[in-house]
Design an enzyme around this catalytic site. Structure first.
Site, PDB file in Angstrom:
ATOM      1  N   SER A 241      11.176   4.305  -3.912  1.00 26.42           N
ATOM      2  CA  SER A 241      11.197   5.617  -3.279  1.00 26.42           C
ATOM      3  C   SER A 241      11.966   5.579  -1.957  1.00 26.42           C
ATOM      4  CB  SER A 241       9.750   6.074  -3.054  1.00 26.42           C
ATOM      5  OG  SER A 241       9.692   7.133  -2.142  1.00 26.42           O
TER       6      SER A 241
ATOM      7  N   SER B  15      10.622  13.389   6.012  1.00 24.69           N
ATOM      8  CA  SER B  15       9.903  14.235   5.059  1.00 24.69           C
ATOM      9  C   SER B  15       8.978  15.187   5.806  1.00 24.69           C
ATOM     10  CB  SER B  15       9.091  13.357   4.120  1.00 24.69           C
ATOM     11  OG  SER B  15       8.265  12.509   4.867  1.00 24.69           O
ATOM     12  N   ARG B  16       8.600  16.234   5.098  1.00 23.16           N
ATOM     13  CA  ARG B  16       7.485  17.049   5.555  1.00 23.16           C
ATOM     14  C   ARG B  16       6.212  16.406   5.027  1.00 23.16           C
ATOM     15  NH1 ARG B  16       8.977  21.941   7.556  1.00 23.16           N
ATOM     16  NH2 ARG B  16      10.974  22.805   6.892  1.00 23.16           N
TER      17      ARG B  16
ATOM     18  N   THR C  24       0.437  15.189   1.926  1.00 22.35           N
ATOM     19  CA  THR C  24      -1.022  15.215   2.073  1.00 22.35           C
ATOM     20  C   THR C  24      -1.437  14.836   3.489  1.00 22.35           C
ATOM     21  OG1 THR C  24      -1.177  12.936   1.336  1.00 22.35           O
ATOM     22  CG2 THR C  24      -1.421  14.630  -0.337  1.00 22.35           C
TER      23      THR C  24
ATOM     24  N   ASP D 271       0.157   3.921  -5.418  1.00 19.38           N
ATOM     25  CA  ASP D 271       1.027   3.570  -4.306  1.00 19.38           C
ATOM     26  C   ASP D 271       1.368   2.096  -4.431  1.00 19.38           C
ATOM     27  OD1 ASP D 271       2.486   4.304  -2.183  1.00 19.38           O
ATOM     28  OD2 ASP D 271       0.819   4.737  -0.848  1.00 19.38           O
TER      29      ASP D 271
ATOM     30  N   LYS E  86      -1.984   1.622   4.689  1.00 23.98           N
ATOM     31  CA  LYS E  86      -1.586   1.354   3.309  1.00 23.98           C
ATOM     32  C   LYS E  86      -1.582  -0.139   3.021  1.00 23.98           C
ATOM     33  CE  LYS E  86       1.208   5.454   2.453  1.00 23.98           C
ATOM     34  NZ  LYS E  86       2.562   5.972   2.161  1.00 23.98           N
TER      35      LYS E  86
END
Lengths: 497, 497
Positions: free
Chosen positions: A268, A198-199, A202, A260, A292
């Protein structure tokens, strides 16, 4: 009917329609009670939210304006005759309401919800409602159905090899660019590893952002397949191959709300990996106070969910827990991270040891999936391929195949060193704060912006000694970053006992 | 700094800022990761979401555009020099996240959330997240704290009289305009009843919309007090006196999501009644298959919550359950409902009996709060005041004091009768469907639009006999309404046994 007009306003992905308050055909108030309107042209429809314009130079009385993204999605030329009508509520809204009321949704209901989310037929508000309701209560059966539904709405890659490996980190640790070391090692060994990343959304850099410093990453599915055929691996941007369009939309709502939950994280990640066609997956769960996952107990529960879904969808999953107590490597931001990655691959003496060691562990775990390799020798093999330069050669092949960047960008020229407020030993680095600081400095939009860490946890520091350097490319960002660093540098300095 | 510019776009209350993609000072991408930006002028700040404009005629490179509402809220002239910065997240977002995770919020935390919602510092997405999390789980203590917090952020009315009565219906029943009959009866008796009502949001008419057919309703707090001093009662729009600004914002999110939990309903209603300064309140809970409350058991649970909050905030609450199985009266839509109301007050023989009877019951319940009246005689007294014409006189005094409308509007001239598909007896009318149909026909924006019911539950019908008439003022609405009625007329016709 109204004449279609493109309104040059970028609404960050949301479909927005504009009509004049004095519109010659419709009265805007009649749509006010409805969440959305339906734009109709020749049987083609598009759902959009409505804004009312009191300036006829923006949209005329006989015109229907569409924001840039909505205009692109409808795909009609300016001047095309369009009608609007109150939108029927998407059927999935009934399912979302049921979920809010505490019901359990059936797989086909989750499919409808996911399909409407991916098709931009749900508003942000509705998506937030769905995600919060799921965060409150979700069965493992629902999580599995959600994963499958998300994989189903995207593209699917297929590979001929019997063993196709992949790795994924659940994220949250700045500088953690192991993929760019793991992929060349594994590819050098000969196991196919078609990695899409992914880019940053945030964070100050995603793997795709950092890889882009060195090579093109927005490859089509066909190009990606060619690179993997040629090099045994790739490092491309997943957004361009559209593996999980629903996830892209859901993430844009989850992030600001910081929803989350374990179930949503698993759905996801696993939906993307299903779509990517891999057979063996290593998942990296960093554990730390600002990561996380805060504890081994939490990591264990998360592992079980990954293993359950993996088993049900026929994907072999191995979960590795790693140290998430501080950033990995020294650079944070695309250019600085790419520098660290290349230092490890080039075996330079001052390459960040933590980035090197973690990458070797993950690569070793992946290599264990090669039936030809003696059990337990994955790590040693990974280290061999790194030390003998094969991994570097492999990386260069991948860079050339994807399209090497000819002029490598520099680090941002506006710099400021943050100094230790007292003597002692670094006892903690706040991953979240450091990530936000690098982001404010301009990363990843300015790939040279970011943070260069001089001290890591355990290092002794003198008062006034530099802890890290902020790099920025623009004055406004530089100002935001300095102000933020002044409010708290993210470091904890303890007694040098 | 950028020059402030008003962008003539109505964003339905949301604060939206616009900057050019080629802005001379800021780069829009740097704000993309942030949920919102902060617009700063001379220490004054405003939170807004950002849209990026690719058309310099809409917003120039040295300009900051604000949508109509945002421009009004900032309150600065065009050309004022403004800066923007990434917005810190409102502190209440932490509380919202806690609520999502299943925590119970403290009163001061709920106060912060409510204050940020009322101050438009929360996005729709964040509000949806809060409401869905509350819908999942909310203690009665939280409900009470939420009620108090919502009352606190609005204006507060005070009255000299020791007994000030009020009534409220939880809504959902078309045509249910009892307030316009109850208020004049109670005022005629001499108990002060300062009634503020809502405008329709998704329904075809609120009491404020219907009253507006006859008189001005957007009175200031001062004017409202004058009318009550003079007439003993009033029928004004509550939005203008701003009794619960947080509720206004929350409702705009609850409605499209159809989140209508007991706790939120109680907090919404009771906060407004606290702010309105009444001492004795009668709450009308209609029960029916297409009403908000479907069973007596549900009504009982809801009653307990109203009584609990009433007791805790020192407001005497009496809950009345009523028949919610079908619309009340015959007209649906402002003009048609006003016609029914005046027919009851004028004691015309064909006035709708159900509207008359229900109004008398509610007025009777309110009159029981008069210490001077013998217990149990409230209903008889209400009936006396209606039959002897005192209620009508009282209504005319209120209309004159608020400002009588000189030209009373007509019903919509585009009409179509919906006919019975077979002979039999009307066994059910779908309140929700009839309300939506009237709304599509143009009510309440066109006060003459709506539905006139010819048949009610229990009435025998012949095949082809008209069930109701649709009135509309505009062709486009008329078309939407006819299409909707074709898909289902909302009536159930059973055997005429």
């Amino acid at each position: 009917m109204l004449k279609l007009r493109r309104i040059a306003i970028d609404t960050y992905g949301a479909n927005v329609a504009f009509i004049a308050r004095t519109c010659s055909i419709y009265r805007p108030e009649e749509f006010q009670a409805f969440n959305k309107i339906k734009v109709v042209h020749d049987g083609q429809t598009l759902l959009a939210s409505l804004m009312v314009v009191d300036d006829l130079s923006i949209v005329g009385e006989d015109e229907l304006g569409l924001s840039e993204q909505a205009f692109g999605r409808l795909g009609m030329p300016e001047g095309a005759m369009t009608a609007i009508a109150p939108a029927e509520q998407p059927r999935s809204l009934d399912h979302i309401r049921k979920k809010i009321l505490g019901h359990t949704l059936e797989p086909h209901q989750l499919e409808e919800v996911v399909s409407d989310i991916a098709g931009r037929r749900c508003s942000e508000m509705e998506i937030a409602a769905f995600l919060v309701a799921c965060a409150g209560f979700m069965t493992t059966a629902e999580m599995l159905a959600l994963t499958k539904a998300m994989a189903k709405v995207g593209n699917k890659l297929t590979w001929r090899a019997p063993v196709v490996v992949d790795k994924h980190c659940i994220g949250g640790i700045p500088g953690n660019r192991t993929s760019m070391i793991v992929v060349p090692i594994v590819a050098a060994h000969g196991l196919p590893i078609p990695k899409s990343s992914s880019r940053a959304i945030t964070s100050p850099a995603g793997t795709a952002d950092t890889m882009e410093v060195l090579a093109r990453v927005d490859l089509s599915m066909h190009e990606m397949q060619q690179v993997v055929d040629e090099c045994g691996g790739c490092l491309v941007w997943g957004g361009h191959v559209n593996l999980s369009p629903a996830d892209d939309v859901m993430i844009s709502v989850e992030r600001p709300l910081a929803i989350d939950t374990r179930e949503q994280m698993v759905a996801s990640i696993m939906s993307k990996k299903m779509a990517a066609g891999s057979t063996h997956l290593v998942i990296d769960i960093p554990i730390g106070p600002t990561a996380k996952v805060k504890s081994h107990g939490d990591a264990m529960r998360l592992r079980k969910l990954f293993e359950y879904v993996g088993h049900e969808v026929g994907l072999h999953v191995e979960v590795v827990t790693t140290d998430g107590s501080q950033p990995i490597g020294r650079g944070i931001g695309p250019v600085l991270e790419a520098r660290d990655v290349m230092a490890v691959l080039e075996n330079t003496p001052d390459a960040p040891a933590d980035l090197r060691e973690k990458s070797l562990q993950l690569a070793g775990a992946l290599l264990e999936n090669d039936p030809a390799l003696r059990g337990g020798s994955g790590y040693a093999r990974a280290r061999q391929l790194l030390e003998n330069g094969e991994a570097l050669k492999s990386m260069n092949r991948i860079i050339d195949a994807q399209g090497r960047k000819t002029d490598v960008p520099c680090t941002g020229e506006l710099t400021h060193d943050i100094l230790a407020s007292g003597p002692g030993k670094v006892t903690g680095i706040d991953c979240f704060r450091i990530a936000r600081l690098a982001r404010l400095a301009g990363a990843p939009m300015d790939c040279g912006a970011g943070i260069d860490l001089f001290k890591k946890v355990g290092d002794p520091v003198e008062m006034g000694e530099p802890l890290y350097r902020i790099h920025a490319c623009f004055e406004s960002d530089f100002g935001f970053a300095l102000k933020f660093a002044e409010e708290g540098d993210g470091y904890t300095i303890g007694d040098d006992a």
